[in-house]
Design an enzyme around this catalytic site. Sequence first.
Site, short mmCIF file in Angstrom:
data_model
loop_
_atom_site.label_atom_id
_atom_site.label_comp_id
_atom_site.label_asym_id
_atom_site.label_seq_id
_atom_site.Cartn_x
_atom_site.Cartn_y
_atom_site.Cartn_z
N ASP A 108 -14.69 -7.24 -8.45
CA ASP A 108 -14.91 -7.49 -7.03
C ASP A 108 -16.23 -8.22 -6.89
O ASP A 108 -17.23 -7.84 -7.51
CB ASP A 108 -14.94 -6.16 -6.27
N GLU A 129 -2.13 0.33 -8.57
CA GLU A 129 -3.56 0.05 -8.43
C GLU A 129 -4.29 1.28 -7.91
O GLU A 129 -3.81 1.96 -7.00
CB GLU A 129 -3.74 -1.13 -7.47
N GLU A 154 -11.85 -2.47 -8.23
CA GLU A 154 -12.47 -2.97 -7.00
C GLU A 154 -13.59 -2.05 -6.52
O GLU A 154 -14.50 -2.50 -5.82
CB GLU A 154 -11.44 -3.16 -5.89
N LYS A 196 0.84 -1.19 0.00
CA LYS A 196 0.00 0.00 0.00
C LYS A 196 0.88 1.25 0.00
O LYS A 196 1.88 1.34 0.73
CB LYS A 196 -0.91 0.01 1.23
N ASP A 231 -0.33 -0.14 -4.52
CA ASP A 231 -1.75 0.19 -4.51
C ASP A 231 -1.96 1.48 -3.74
O ASP A 231 -1.68 1.55 -2.54
CB ASP A 231 -2.52 -0.97 -3.84
N HIS A 252 -9.96 -8.54 -7.37
CA HIS A 252 -9.73 -7.99 -6.04
C HIS A 252 -10.30 -8.96 -5.01
O HIS A 252 -11.39 -9.48 -5.18
CB HIS A 252 -10.43 -6.63 -5.91
#
Length: 457
Positions: A331, A279, A308, A225, A253, A358
């Site tokens: 998702d 992402e 997602e 992240k 992401d 996701h």
Amino acid sequence: MPYPNKKGLNIVQVDVKDVRFPTSLGGHGSDALHTDPNYSCAYVTTTTQNGKQGFGLTFTCGRGTEIVVLAIRSLKRFIIGKNAAEIFSKFSEFWRTITNDSQMRWIGPEKGVAHLAAAAVLNSLWDLWARIENKPLWKLLLDLEPEELVSTIDFRYISDVVTKEEAVQMLKAMQNGREERVNFLETNGYPAYTTQVGWMGYSDELVEELCRKYLDLGFTHFKVKVGRSVEDDLRRATVVRKCIGDEKVLMVDANQAWDVEEAISWMKKLAHLHPLWIEEPTSPDDVLGHAAIAKALKPYGIGVATGEMCANRVMFKQFLQSGGMQYCQIDSARIGGINEILSVYLMAQKLNVKVCPHAGGVGLCEMVQHLQFWDYVCLSGSMEGRLIEYVDQQHEHFTDPCVVEKARYMAPKMAGYSTKFLPGTVEKFAYPNGSEWKRMISEGVFPAPDDAELVNE
């Protein structure tokens, strides 16, 4: 495959619970914008006259789950008294009914809370169908003839990209070799990547420990992240890169943290770490922004992954057409159930974009594995460049948890969509009156709920 016999399949009850898990206590799931998530879900149980049940859910992050629960209750009028077999035989018509009611659609249409609620209901119905047939959901999808499967999809708004007739032909074209692909799946599973090493709330020491753990488990793809501080991102991503080595794959992401130019500039500073993708670099609704980012980062070998929080098949259509996504992240609970997800797979296949679902959260890993297995056997016929996200959270609460061995999802064997909680999970974690929540609130670990959150019956 014939549809189920109608006898006894009138739907007599639709129950929904607000179920939450205290993941914020450990920083699990934390990213640039979702700093303290309590992984949660609106959990639906659909019951027929003869006692058959289907279980479905839509994933949330804590507060707000009560709003989804209320929306699901408002959808009961479209379900109670209907015959499940009749729903399945005219699934696209039912899908349009539940997503396009003349009054309810005003708080959508086909997006937001209304669509999350529809997804939970639809997931429970697909689980019910698979349980009636005594098949894992992925095998139910495999056993539907191309015309039957396509009949579950509402093609309104996407027929300029893929038509019903094209969809049927795409599926028929992949019927050769299906048995071999099923055998390969059941023997070898499907490749996974891990996000568990990269939560923003983790210390560097924990990140290193988790990298070693998941390397030992056979993982070769690791996601981190990013998005709150360039310096912090560089440090944390470098920790991961050093741990996994140059031969393994790194992804990052941002969870929608940046403006378009900011995303481009930020990623150029991370480019020397050779991430496969960035992402959700910007707003999940900004199709052209994603396309601009993808164009700017292409010379660096960095693709864009998103989806997602993409609201519906129409948004996916535009992302796929524009070049705004090189990796399509469906998702299982964000858009309108399997019916709509299938339409995204079809568009992605036609436009030559790889689907990498996701997952994580509550039940998402359990559900998306079924969808990706179907795609491999019936549509794409390939695993090359395709992965399923894996997050090691909340699996212990399900009767049929996903099984990941040597970094590969193993094919579920139990009937259903893998969405049924174990006995006792709801009693412990229904919010706020489950026994675990009562304890944590009484001990001051969490504050007492607002009146608006008291929706569990």
